[in-house]
Structure formats: C-alpha cells, structure tokens
Design an enzyme around this catalytic site. Structure first.
Site, PDB file in Angstrom:
ATOM      1  N   GLY A 138      44.198  41.231  38.393  1.00  0.00           N
ATOM      2  CA  GLY A 138      43.084  40.671  37.634  1.00  0.00           C
ATOM      3  C   GLY A 138      42.465  41.633  36.647  1.00  0.00           C
TER       4      GLY A 138
ATOM      5  CE1 TYR B  53      38.963  38.390  30.407  1.00  0.00           C
ATOM      6  CE2 TYR B  53      37.357  37.019  31.537  1.00  0.00           C
ATOM      7  CZ  TYR B  53      38.378  37.942  31.585  1.00  0.00           C
ATOM      8  OH  TYR B  53      38.800  38.439  32.795  1.00  0.00           O
TER       9      TYR B  53
ATOM     10  CG  ASP C 179      33.944  36.023  33.823  1.00  0.00           C
ATOM     11  OD1 ASP C 179      32.900  36.040  34.491  1.00  0.00           O
ATOM     12  OD2 ASP C 179      35.033  36.445  34.259  1.00  0.00           O
TER      13      ASP C 179
ATOM     14  CG  HIS D  27      39.657  40.463  40.452  1.00  0.00           C
ATOM     15  ND1 HIS D  27      39.216  39.535  41.377  1.00  0.00           N
ATOM     16  CD2 HIS D  27      39.269  39.984  39.233  1.00  0.00           C
ATOM     17  CE1 HIS D  27      38.597  38.547  40.754  1.00  0.00           C
ATOM     18  NE2 HIS D  27      38.609  38.801  39.455  1.00  0.00           N
TER      19      HIS D  27
END
Length: 374
Positions: A107, A272, A219, A99
């Site tokens: 990001g 995450y 993710d 990002h």
C-alpha cells in the site's frame, strides 16, 4: 506543497521546528524484521523482490533503507518530544504510513513509522490510543498491537475488493482493543463524525489513554481522486469518490482530540489530491496553533498556480451528494463499539489488584478478641 502553504501563511513562526535524524537500527527493529530491513538496504531500482513486497505499489528503489529511516526518524522524534513533555501537540505530516507490515511493504508503505512511535510511547505508558482517519483500514497497525493494550480505532471505507480488504463487519471480534468503523460508499460528515466521536468518547471515559496518535490521511476528502476508487466509465460520466468528507469533518475530530488535553501526535497519511490535502493539513496546523488564517491562499506561495481554479483555503462542501449509513448498519457499528469497550472494562476489572483482594482464594479463620468469652 503542505510545508510551502504552512510557511506562506506564516504558521512556521507559531511552531517549534525540531531537527530529525535517521531512525537507528534498534528503533527500526521495533516494527520490522532484520531480513526485511536487509532487503530494503539491498534494494535497487527495477530489482523486484516480491517476498518482501518490493514490487507493484511499493517498487524497489535505490537508498530505500535510508529513505525509510528518515521517515521513521520523524515519528520517533515526535514520540520522544511527547514523552519528555516538551510539547503537548506534535505534528508530523511526513508520517502516517499505516500499511507496512513487519516483513512486507504494501500500500505504498515501506516503513511503519506509526508502530515505531507507539512502541516508543509504550516505554512510558501502555495506554496509547491510535485513531486512524484515512480512507483505508489501518490494517498493519491493528495487526501489530492485537495482543497488547494499545487501543486502535479505524474509521474507513469498506467494500469487497477495496484495499486492504480488512476491517469489515466480520473482522470486529478478533482483538479486544480494536474498534473498526467500516462505512459504505458516499458517506458524509454527519455519520463519519458522529460514529468517530462516539468511539472516542467511549475511549476517553473507559480506556483513558495517556497518549493519542492520530493518522489524518486526507484521502477520505470529497474531492480526492483516488485511482482505485474509480470504476471504468466508457461514457465519461461523473464518478463520485467513496467518501464525501469535508475539511470541517476532519477539523471536528481534531478539535475534540485537542479538547481532551491528552498529549497528541498527529500524522499524515493518504491524500491523492495533493492541493486538497495540503489545504486540509494547513488548516489542522492552524487549529493546533490556535490561530485563524484568511481563506484566500497567499499568492506568494510557490505552488499557488497549482491550486487553480480554487484558490480558497476552505473548499466547497458537497453535503447534497452525501449519503446516510442505513439504520441497521449504524446500529451494528455502535453495537460493536459498545462491545469492545465492555470487553476493555472487563479486562481491566479482571486485572485490577482490588478485585483479587476482594475475592481471596481462602477464608481466613477469625481471631477471637481478648475480651470475648471462651
């Protein structure tokens, strides 16, 4: 945690570990402007600089340029190993920060190591395939290479208000060499894998890359608790994440890339649920090492207790909760993929010297042979 699990499985003995140095300034400038790099150098804790994105999700930190240079150095080293033909597959789980823009952090990404790696590979060949498996659109990488011959493919969740807000159906015609596969919520392995493989098969038959760079952000896993994917739920009812991809879905794509025998750089990215991401990347490492490892996690791993209650490497699937992409959307995505590769075919056909010779700008006068009558 990923390194520890790879080590605990004994996979380090099957890998060659390479020393990494800080990315030099001239290589950092492949992806970022001098003013942005200066902002990273001057960054201090709590000293926000919104002009360069050093706020909110990318807060300012001490020694930020050095940290960014170390991350970039890992992918720079990986790219050089491929160019020098020292390795056919290179893994860099520290990389994959897709990002970061030329003049702005965003990001959670301060440096775009992917761009630095690809531009390094371009010193050897223009034909680089970048495939992004992260839940989020690989916006910055696509932007960097919109006017080049780097082919970018991003398979991601797309919805109004979902970060970064690009890569949707209306963005599909902005670049000749960009494929976007925007997917609705709760998509499972079937459509995710089939659409990704559909685009990859087209890439290898039409584009025929000399190198592949794969961002394998974790993710999109079914058990990833990405904060921005969860809505406010006052009743504490279960809330599902936007994608329902399993480890096997990722492994199917990586196995296909390996099967092409094209030099391959695999990077990390989002993730995450740290234990789930560590398991995924460990399985990918084992796959690339051509070795089978047991399902039960090694109890000598220093993070073993953090995997509780699931201490198995292969996490349970959730096929029963996955949804199919509707027929109309699936057809629209495959149509977009077909159009991109038709444009690429046309691009190389127009560029081909054979085509220019086949249609000369003038007609040469025919010479009369010596035995012909006047």
């Amino acid at each position: 945690m990923t390194y520890s699990l790879i080590k605990s499985y004994g996979l380090l003995n099957r890998l060659d570990i390479h020393r990494v140095d800080l990315c030099p300034a001239n290589a950092m400038s492949l992806a970022h402007s001098p003013h942005y790099l200066l902002a990273l150098q001057k960054s201090k804790d709590e000293k926000f600089d919104e002009e360069f994105g050093l706020a909110y999700d990318c807060p300012p930190r001490n020694d930020l340029l050095e940290r960014a240079s170390l991350i970039a150095g890992t992918s720079l080293t990986a790219a050089r190993l491929l160019i020098e033909k020292k390795r056919k597959i290179v893994l860099n789980w520290c990389g994959g920060w897709h990002h970061a823009f030329e003049k702005k952090a965003t990001g959670f990404c301060y440096v775009n190591d992917i761009v630095i790696a690809i531009k390094t590979l371009q010193t050897f060949s223009k034909k680089i395939l970048y495939i992004d498996l992260d839940l989020h659109h690989g916006d910055a990488v696509e932007t960097y290479f919109k006017s080049s011959e780097v082919l970018t493919i991003s398979v991601h969740h797309y919805a109004v208000g979902f970060f970064p807000g690009t890569g949707g159906p209306n963005d599909t015609n902005k670049a000749t060499f960009a494929v976007n596969i925007p997917l609705p919520e709760q998509v499972g392995d079937d459509d995710w894998v089939s659409l990704t493989k559909y685009s990859l098969k087209k890439a290898f038959s039409v584009y025929n890359p000399d190198f592949v760079v794969c961002q394998a952000g974790g993710d999109a896993l079914f058990n990833d608790p990405h904060k921005s994917l969860r809505c406010v739920n006052p009743f504490n009812a279960p809330v599902l994440t936007h994608c329902r991809i399993t480890q096997q879905g990722y492994l199917d794509i990586i196995q296909y890339l390996i099967s092409t025998s094209c030099p391959l750089l695999i990077l990390g990215g989002g993730g995450y649920n740290v234990p789930a991401t560590a398991k995924l990347w460990t399985r990918i490492t084992a796959l690339c090492s051509y070795i089978k490892i047991p399902d039960e996690l090694p109890d000598e791993d220093e993070f073993y207790l953090e995997y509780f209650p699931d201490t198995s490497l292969k996490e349970s699937t959730t096929a029963d909760t996955a949804k199919k992409v509707c027929v109309e959307d699936y057809a629209a995505i495959t149509k977009h993929i077909d159009e991109v590769f038709e444009n690429i075919t046309r691009f190389y056909k127009e560029k081909s010297p054979l085509k220019r010779l086949a249609k000369p700008a003038f007609r040469a006068k025919r010479r009369k042979l010596c035995f012909e009558n006047e």
